[in-house]
Write an enzyme that holds these catalytic residues in place. Sequence first.
Site, mmCIF file in Angstrom:
data_model
loop_
_atom_site.group_PDB
_atom_site.id
_atom_site.type_symbol
_atom_site.label_atom_id
_atom_site.label_comp_id
_atom_site.label_asym_id
_atom_site.label_seq_id
_atom_site.Cartn_x
_atom_site.Cartn_y
_atom_site.Cartn_z
ATOM 1 N N CYS A 132 -1.229 3.813 6.657
ATOM 2 C CA CYS A 132 -0.470 4.098 5.437
ATOM 3 C C CYS A 132 0.886 3.384 5.383
ATOM 4 O O CYS A 132 1.253 2.792 4.372
ATOM 5 C CB CYS A 132 -0.286 5.602 5.288
ATOM 6 S SG CYS A 132 0.147 6.438 6.821
ATOM 7 N N HIS A 246 5.909 8.195 1.970
ATOM 8 C CA HIS A 246 6.542 7.587 3.146
ATOM 9 C C HIS A 246 7.679 6.682 2.672
ATOM 10 O O HIS A 246 7.508 5.889 1.733
ATOM 11 C CB HIS A 246 5.542 6.718 3.918
ATOM 12 C CG HIS A 246 4.505 7.499 4.687
ATOM 13 N ND1 HIS A 246 4.502 8.864 4.787
ATOM 14 C CD2 HIS A 246 3.442 7.056 5.413
ATOM 15 C CE1 HIS A 246 3.474 9.249 5.534
ATOM 16 N NE2 HIS A 246 2.811 8.177 5.917
#
Length: 338
Positions: A132, A246
């Site tokens: 990710c 994130h």
Amino acid sequence: MKTYKVAVVGATGMVGRKMLQVLAERNFPIGELMPFASAKSAGKEIEYCGKKYTVIETTEENIYKYRPEIVIMSAGGSTSAKFSPIFAQAGGIVIDNSAYWRMHESVPLVVPEVNPEDAFNHPIGIIANPNCSTIQAMVVLSPLHKAFGIKRVIYTTFQAVSGAGVNGYADLEEGMKAVAEGKSAPESKKFTHPIVGNVIPEIDVLLDNGYYKEEQKMIDETNKIMHAPEIKVTATCVRVPVYYGHSESINIEFEKKVTPNEVREVLEKAEGVVVMDDPANHVYPTALYATNRDEVFVGRIRKDYTIESGVNMWVVADNIRKGAATNAVQIAQLLTKE
Ligand code: A2P
């Protein structure tokens, strides 16, 4: 229009559920949908586009019984190690979200905005979806590498708990509730320290070289996806008490002289990137802003005065969407053009 038999493996999990949502949003040409999970969920029902589907246990027998053509998988490394080759032998092309196959020499590692051509070279029928944190960095770094040549990258990440699956999410949710009630946070299911009110510089297992594996993934995957083993990469990956999104501080050293404005110009034209960069007016991306969006957001683009030619920037994306489900579905969309 041609339609496909599509399996989502790990359909009951954090990423699997989002994969189903993204497939529906993108009107993916599904002829038959097959939600697979473990024995624990077999027989349960899940909904897709208003219709109910029964969860299928992931076994060799069921794989040969159902023979899906496109398999989108997010069920952990050991499940993928065991079942991806069986799905492939049964005639499917597997797009796997685990780390297990990513560095295998016969498995392409694909970010559709960066190396779409690699998706068509899958000799063992498996395509890997990158980590990710790496995906969102690649969408930004690849156009800059093409324009200016990158010499060195330093990543520092601030990663949401949803990246650790349903148990990671529950740790933060239950911990927040307990703290609000004046209690101490309950024992963590997923992390080695309490995540509420904390910042944990440990993601995945510790390697012999002193790095946690998430950091090594960012290093290795950056070189593989950009076909640029010469770029020097280092990383520190940190779990923070954020549900989704994130955030990354990225320091880039370029081969030639580049100004922050030139970087901004390239990124404004880059596919999948949104520049939000007006710090005087408090405009920069945040995890909350990026949540539930598919693009990668960039701000705080500024010169690094300590080197000849370098910039610092702040890069944010929804880790469950672009960092996992959306990227995997984009790869599946590429395959429908094959
Ligand atoms: P299950 O719900 O039946 O355990 P998350 O990353 O959010 O924790 O989700 C992990 C996903 O992987 C879940 O859908 C889980 O299914 C699935 N999974 C875990 N182990 C297996 C297995 N051995 N075979 C198939 N799916 C599995």
